[in-house]
Write an enzyme that holds these catalytic residues in place. Structure first.
Site, short mmCIF file in Angstrom:
data_model
loop_
_atom_site.label_atom_id
_atom_site.label_comp_id
_atom_site.label_asym_id
_atom_site.label_seq_id
_atom_site.Cartn_x
_atom_site.Cartn_y
_atom_site.Cartn_z
N HIS A 134 43.12 43.56 45.49
CA HIS A 134 43.04 44.13 44.15
C HIS A 134 43.10 45.67 44.12
CE1 HIS A 134 41.64 42.57 39.94
NE2 HIS A 134 42.75 43.29 39.87
N ASP A 159 38.25 38.49 36.29
CA ASP A 159 37.79 38.63 37.68
C ASP A 159 36.34 38.15 37.78
OD1 ASP A 159 37.32 39.65 40.31
OD2 ASP A 159 38.53 41.43 39.91
N HIS A 161 34.56 39.80 39.78
CA HIS A 161 33.98 41.09 40.16
C HIS A 161 34.41 42.19 39.19
CE1 HIS A 161 34.80 38.63 43.80
NE2 HIS A 161 33.56 38.96 44.11
N ASP A 163 34.89 45.44 40.18
CA ASP A 163 35.80 46.34 40.90
C ASP A 163 35.77 47.76 40.36
OD1 ASP A 163 36.46 44.14 42.44
OD2 ASP A 163 38.41 43.78 41.50
N HIS A 176 39.25 47.44 47.47
CA HIS A 176 39.58 46.45 46.43
C HIS A 176 38.42 46.27 45.44
CE1 HIS A 176 37.95 42.36 48.20
NE2 HIS A 176 37.12 43.34 48.45
N ASP A 266 42.61 38.53 38.80
CA ASP A 266 42.18 38.26 40.18
C ASP A 266 41.99 36.74 40.27
OD1 ASP A 266 40.64 37.87 42.52
OD2 ASP A 266 39.71 39.85 42.30
N ASP A 268 40.28 35.04 42.04
CA ASP A 268 38.89 34.61 42.23
C ASP A 268 38.10 34.54 40.92
OD1 ASP A 268 37.62 37.15 41.70
OD2 ASP A 268 37.74 37.72 43.81
N GLU A 311 44.87 38.72 45.16
CA GLU A 311 43.83 38.14 46.03
C GLU A 311 44.09 36.70 46.46
OE1 GLU A 311 41.35 39.82 47.48
OE2 GLU A 311 41.26 41.68 46.31
N1 LIG Z 1 38.90 42.41 44.21
C1 LIG Z 1 37.86 41.84 44.74
N2 LIG Z 1 37.92 40.59 45.16
N3 LIG Z 1 36.75 42.57 44.85
C2 LIG Z 1 35.54 42.15 45.45
C3 LIG Z 1 34.55 43.28 45.50
C4 LIG Z 1 33.25 42.87 46.12
C5 LIG Z 1 32.19 43.95 46.13
N4 LIG Z 1 31.73 44.23 44.79
C6 LIG Z 1 32.68 45.22 46.80
O1 LIG Z 1 32.82 46.21 46.15
O2 LIG Z 1 32.90 45.21 47.99
MN LIG Z 2 39.18 41.88 41.83
MN LIG Z 3 37.39 39.37 42.45
#
Ligand SMILES: NC(=[NH2+])NCCC[C@H](N)C(=O)O
Ligand SMILES: [Mn+2]
Ligand SMILES: [Mn+2]
Length: 344
Positions: A134, A159, A161, A163, A176, A266, A268, A311
């Protein structure tokens, strides 16, 4: 006489039904007109620690995406791959000022990616970027903004998350988890850029909305709260229902010809039961149907100009997991770009 007129009616009927049959979604998506869909492959993995995610674009394309879109009369142009090769000659791990892993490599890659995204949009394409991790949304959103210097790009971020970490707030150092902070004016002073001060922030907190969150760190939650960012976690999806959530996002973002919409999806965001082959899965996510509802609504606004699908990691999970993940990915893309539900 009677014969003639009934014949005419029959002709009318058959010509109208055949034109209906041909009434597949053409290249006019709502009020923004695109001459084609331009696919950019962002085969990139340095925003996190697993290799396979760079193969996302290849496996998604090999799974027949382009052919399927063409079946709906969409004109698709493959703009090729922004590769990591140039960066790989100097592949030693290099940390940014606040411990961002591969800091300069991530930004240098994204600067190149941004140019290609800008080109697709300037050539009047709807730009689909296939990731990659990402962190590539640093480049895609910047490129989208570059192509629209007189307009405000608005972003829907789907998402698990947020991010939105900065180098300083991130526990992992993985970029990411940081793309959003790179675009926000309010966080400009907390983000480390390339010496040429790339990327320039292109939006404020009120130009982005989130759906699907369920793994947000405390520092990230503080950014969301301090900036008043509209964010619907799975808890709100559960309480309000997906259509209310979508409506509130559009009411807030106000996509229009002056506010082109960027969708950053994303994989996920979906529940790992639907899309297991991804690097940071979090249980309790969106159903595939909720994901489809979101992207259908995005398409129906008529203002979608760029989309990221990121992702997907074909090296994670069993063969069956990878197959499920690719089916879910294609289902999301078919709904977003052709407005269709259907089998692959
Ligand atoms: N694009 C993603 N899947 N991001 C996951 C980030 C997980 C976590 N918050 C980090 O900053 O490391
Ligand atoms: Mn993401
Ligand atoms: Mn994510």
């Amino acid at each position: 006489m009677l014969f003639k007129s009934s014949r005419r009616i029959l002709n009318l009927l058959s010509s109208s039904s055949s034109s209906q049959a041909r009434q597949v979604p053409n290249l006019i998506l709502g009020r923004l007109k695109h001459s084609h869909i331009g696919i950019v492959s962002a085969a990139f993995n340095k925003g996190q620690r697993r290799n396979g995610v760079k193969d996302g674009p290849t496996v998604i394309k090999e799974a027949g995406l382009i052919k399927r879109l063409q079946e709906f009369d969409l004109k698709v142009i493959d703009y090729g791959t922004v590769s990591m090769e140039k960066l790989e000659r100097n592949s030693s791990l290099q940390l940014g000022p606040d411990g961002e892993r591969h800091h300069d490599a991530v930004l240098a890659y994204n600067r190149e990616l941004a140019s290609l995204v800008r080109k697709v949009i300037q050539e009047n394409g709807l730009c689909l970027t296939l990731g990659g991790d990402h962190s590539i949304a640093i480049g895609t959103i910047n490129g989208h903004a570059q192509a629209n210097p007189d307009h405000q790009v608005v972003v829907l971020w789907v998402d698990a998350h947020a991010d939105i970490n900065t180098g300083g707030s991130s526990a992992s150092g993985n970029m990411h988890g940081m793309p959003v902070s790179h675009h926000l004016r309010e966080l400009a002073k907390d983000v480390n850029r390339l010496p040429e001060s790339w990327p320039t922030p292109c939006m404020s907190g009120n130009h982005i909305a989130y759906i699907g969150l369920r793994d947000v760190e405390d520092c990230e939650q503080k950014f969301l709260d301090d900036l008043g960012i509209l964010a619907f976690s799975m808890k709100e999806v559960e309480k309000l229902g997906i259509f209310e959530v979508i409506n509130q996002c559009f009411k807030h973002l106000q996509p229009s010809t002056d506010r082109p919409l960027h969708l950053s999806f994303d994989i996920d965001a979906l529940d790992p039961l639907e899309a297991p082959s991804t690097g940071t899965p979090v249980r309790g996510g969106l159903s595939l149907r909720e994901g489809v509802s979101i992207v259908e609504a995005v398409r129906e606004t008529g203002f979608l100009k760029a989309m990221d699908l990121v992702e997907v990691n074909p090296e994670l999970g069993s063969e069956k997991d990878v197959k499920l993940t690719l089916q879910a990915t294609k289902t999301i893309l078919l709904a977003a770009l052709a407005g269709r539900r259907g089998a692959f």
